[in-house]
Scaffold this motif. Structure first.
Motif, PDB file in Angstrom:
ATOM      1  N   TYR A  11       4.955  17.374 -34.003  1.00 35.76           N
ATOM      2  CA  TYR A  11       4.437  16.478 -35.040  1.00 35.76           C
ATOM      3  C   TYR A  11       4.513  14.997 -34.626  1.00 35.76           C
ATOM      4  O   TYR A  11       4.025  14.128 -35.346  1.00 35.76           O
ATOM      5  N   GLY A  12       5.161  14.719 -33.495  1.00 39.04           N
ATOM      6  CA  GLY A  12       5.307  13.334 -33.051  1.00 39.04           C
ATOM      7  C   GLY A  12       6.358  12.568 -33.832  1.00 39.04           C
ATOM      8  O   GLY A  12       6.262  11.346 -33.993  1.00 39.04           O
ATOM      9  N   ILE A  13       7.380  13.274 -34.310  1.00 38.72           N
ATOM     10  CA  ILE A  13       8.446  12.659 -35.106  1.00 38.72           C
ATOM     11  C   ILE A  13       9.671  12.444 -34.226  1.00 38.72           C
ATOM     12  O   ILE A  13      10.179  13.397 -33.620  1.00 38.72           O
ATOM     13  N   ALA A  14      10.156  11.222 -34.185  1.00 39.13           N
ATOM     14  CA  ALA A  14      11.390  10.911 -33.462  1.00 39.13           C
ATOM     15  C   ALA A  14      12.584  11.402 -34.282  1.00 39.13           C
ATOM     16  O   ALA A  14      12.539  11.417 -35.515  1.00 39.13           O
ATOM     17  N   VAL A  15      13.653  11.785 -33.591  1.00 42.68           N
ATOM     18  CA  VAL A  15      14.895  12.201 -34.252  1.00 42.68           C
ATOM     19  C   VAL A  15      16.018  11.388 -33.621  1.00 42.68           C
ATOM     20  O   VAL A  15      16.133  11.332 -32.392  1.00 42.68           O
ATOM     21  N   ARG A  16      16.822  10.743 -34.470  1.00 42.28           N
ATOM     22  CA  ARG A  16      17.942   9.956 -33.936  1.00 42.28           C
ATOM     23  C   ARG A  16      19.100   9.957 -34.932  1.00 42.28           C
ATOM     24  O   ARG A  16      18.920  10.242 -36.116  1.00 42.28           O
ATOM     25  N   PHE A  17      20.271   9.626 -34.417  1.00 39.27           N
ATOM     26  CA  PHE A  17      21.449   9.452 -35.258  1.00 39.27           C
ATOM     27  C   PHE A  17      21.502   7.999 -35.718  1.00 39.27           C
ATOM     28  O   PHE A  17      21.167   7.082 -34.960  1.00 39.27           O
ATOM     29  N   ALA A  18      21.928   7.793 -36.959  1.00 44.57           N
ATOM     30  CA  ALA A  18      22.061   6.447 -37.513  1.00 44.57           C
ATOM     31  C   ALA A  18      23.147   6.460 -38.578  1.00 44.57           C
ATOM     32  O   ALA A  18      23.451   7.499 -39.167  1.00 44.57           O
ATOM     33  N   ASP A  19      23.727   5.307 -38.819  1.00 48.64           N
ATOM     34  CA  ASP A  19      24.687   5.160 -39.906  1.00 48.64           C
ATOM     35  C   ASP A  19      23.886   5.022 -41.193  1.00 48.64           C
ATOM     36  O   ASP A  19      23.218   4.007 -41.403  1.00 48.64           O
ATOM     37  N   LEU A  20      23.937   6.037 -42.030  1.00 43.68           N
ATOM     38  CA  LEU A  20      23.156   6.041 -43.270  1.00 43.68           C
ATOM     39  C   LEU A  20      23.959   5.516 -44.455  1.00 43.68           C
ATOM     40  O   LEU A  20      23.530   5.643 -45.604  1.00 43.68           O
ATOM     41  N   GLY A  21      25.112   4.938 -44.195  1.00 49.61           N
ATOM     42  CA  GLY A  21      25.890   4.296 -45.246  1.00 49.61           C
ATOM     43  C   GLY A  21      26.872   5.226 -45.925  1.00 49.61           C
ATOM     44  O   GLY A  21      26.942   6.415 -45.644  1.00 49.61           O
ATOM     45  N   ASP A  22      27.641   4.633 -46.819  1.00 51.45           N
ATOM     46  CA  ASP A  22      28.664   5.361 -47.565  1.00 51.45           C
ATOM     47  C   ASP A  22      28.081   5.789 -48.902  1.00 51.45           C
ATOM     48  O   ASP A  22      27.652   4.958 -49.705  1.00 51.45           O
ATOM     49  N   TRP A  23      28.084   7.086 -49.150  1.00 49.09           N
ATOM     50  CA  TRP A  23      27.518   7.635 -50.380  1.00 49.09           C
ATOM     51  C   TRP A  23      28.607   8.147 -51.315  1.00 49.09           C
ATOM     52  O   TRP A  23      28.326   8.912 -52.236  1.00 49.09           O
ATOM     53  N   GLY A  24      29.841   7.760 -51.058  1.00 48.65           N
ATOM     54  CA  GLY A  24      30.941   8.168 -51.926  1.00 48.65           C
ATOM     55  C   GLY A  24      31.126   9.671 -51.896  1.00 48.65           C
ATOM     56  O   GLY A  24      31.204  10.265 -50.826  1.00 48.65           O
ATOM     57  N   LEU A  25      31.190  10.288 -53.072  1.00 44.28           N
ATOM     58  CA  LEU A  25      31.383  11.728 -53.138  1.00 44.28           C
ATOM     59  C   LEU A  25      30.134  12.506 -52.742  1.00 44.28           C
ATOM     60  O   LEU A  25      30.209  13.669 -52.381  1.00 44.28           O
ATOM     61  N   ASP A  26      28.991  11.859 -52.841  1.00 43.43           N
ATOM     62  CA  ASP A  26      27.741  12.492 -52.419  1.00 43.43           C
ATOM     63  C   ASP A  26      27.652  12.418 -50.898  1.00 43.43           C
ATOM     64  O   ASP A  26      28.366  11.661 -50.256  1.00 43.43           O
ATOM     65  N   GLU A  27      26.739  13.173 -50.335  1.00 41.50           N
ATOM     66  CA  GLU A  27      26.615  13.204 -48.884  1.00 41.50           C
ATOM     67  C   GLU A  27      25.132  13.164 -48.517  1.00 41.50           C
ATOM     68  O   GLU A  27      24.385  14.070 -48.874  1.00 41.50           O
ATOM     69  N   LEU A  28      24.712  12.114 -47.849  1.00 41.35           N
ATOM     70  CA  LEU A  28      23.346  12.026 -47.348  1.00 41.35           C
ATOM     71  C   LEU A  28      23.377  12.477 -45.892  1.00 41.35           C
ATOM     72  O   LEU A  28      23.917  11.796 -45.036  1.00 41.35           O
ATOM     73  N   ARG A  29      22.835  13.651 -45.648  1.00 42.07           N
ATOM     74  CA  ARG A  29      22.862  14.219 -44.299  1.00 42.07           C
ATOM     75  C   ARG A  29      21.785  13.643 -43.403  1.00 42.07           C
ATOM     76  O   ARG A  29      21.985  13.465 -42.214  1.00 42.07           O
ATOM     77  N   SER A  30      20.628  13.361 -43.987  1.00 44.77           N
ATOM     78  CA  SER A  30      19.504  12.894 -43.180  1.00 44.77           C
ATOM     79  C   SER A  30      18.472  12.240 -44.085  1.00 44.77           C
ATOM     80  O   SER A  30      18.531  12.376 -45.306  1.00 44.77           O
ATOM     81  N   GLU A  31      17.534  11.550 -43.451  1.00 36.69           N
ATOM     82  CA  GLU A  31      16.427  10.978 -44.197  1.00 36.69           C
ATOM     83  C   GLU A  31      15.187  10.973 -43.320  1.00 36.69           C
ATOM     84  O   GLU A  31      15.272  10.912 -42.091  1.00 36.69           O
ATOM     85  N   TYR A  32      14.048  11.062 -43.973  1.00 37.24           N
ATOM     86  CA  TYR A  32      12.750  11.075 -43.305  1.00 37.24           C
ATOM     87  C   TYR A  32      12.043   9.775 -43.620  1.00 37.24           C
ATOM     88  O   TYR A  32      11.936   9.385 -44.783  1.00 37.24           O
ATOM     89  N   ASP A  33      11.583   9.092 -42.585  1.00 35.65           N
ATOM     90  CA  ASP A  33      10.826   7.856 -42.755  1.00 35.65           C
ATOM     91  C   ASP A  33       9.424   8.088 -42.217  1.00 35.65           C
ATOM     92  O   ASP A  33       9.212   8.135 -40.999  1.00 35.65           O
ATOM     93  N   ALA A  34       8.480   8.268 -43.118  1.00 34.18           N
ATOM     94  CA  ALA A  34       7.106   8.577 -42.729  1.00 34.18           C
ATOM     95  C   ALA A  34       6.422   7.407 -42.040  1.00 34.18           C
ATOM     96  O   ALA A  34       5.471   7.609 -41.279  1.00 34.18           O
ATOM     97  N   SER A  35       6.887   6.191 -42.249  1.00 34.92           N
ATOM     98  CA  SER A  35       6.221   5.031 -41.671  1.00 34.92           C
ATOM     99  C   SER A  35       6.401   4.945 -40.159  1.00 34.92           C
ATOM    100  O   SER A  35       5.619   4.295 -39.484  1.00 34.92           O
ATOM    101  N   VAL A  36       7.410   5.622 -39.610  1.00 35.25           N
ATOM    102  CA  VAL A  36       7.682   5.508 -38.166  1.00 35.25           C
ATOM    103  C   VAL A  36       6.869   6.518 -37.355  1.00 35.25           C
ATOM    104  O   VAL A  36       6.232   6.080 -36.380  1.00 35.25           O
TER     105      VAL A  36
END
Length: 98
Positions: A11-36
């Motif tokens: 699909y031409g999608i890059a995959v990388r590790f990044a610091d996605l911030g502190d979500w407290g008790l919740d957990e953000l595992r990943s995010e998709y950025d369609a603009s890239v």
């Protein structure tokens, strides 16, 4: 090659590790950025995992975000209910892990 990575590459999608911030008790595992387009995996979570856990984490997170990419591309119907949509994304990711 890992099926999730192979799909991301196709699909031409890059995959990388990044610091996605502190979500407290919740957990953000990943995010998709369609603009890239790009899938960012939460480095804070990855750092806490063993090598064997990391492989599953990456596959599941990339697979989950690929589901959302496929929604955006119109390949699959967008489910109106957010909870059901997230469950469907998780199910798709688990299929890639199998």
């Amino acid at each position: 090659m890992n099926r999730a990575f192979a799909m991301a590459r196709a699909y031409g999608i890059a995959v990388r590790f990044a610091d996605l911030g502190d979500w407290g008790l919740d957990e953000l595992r990943s995010e998709y950025d369609a603009s890239v387009p790009e899938i960012r995996l939460n480095a804070r979570i990855a750092e806490q995992l063993s090598p064997s856990e990391l492989g599953d984490f990456v596959t599941l997170a990339v697979g989950h975000e690929l589901y959302h990419h496929r929604e955006r591309m119109g390949e699959i119907v967008v489910i109106g209910d957010r909870v059901a949509r997230e469950h469907a994304a998780n199910d798709f990711a688990r299929e890639l892990l199998a």
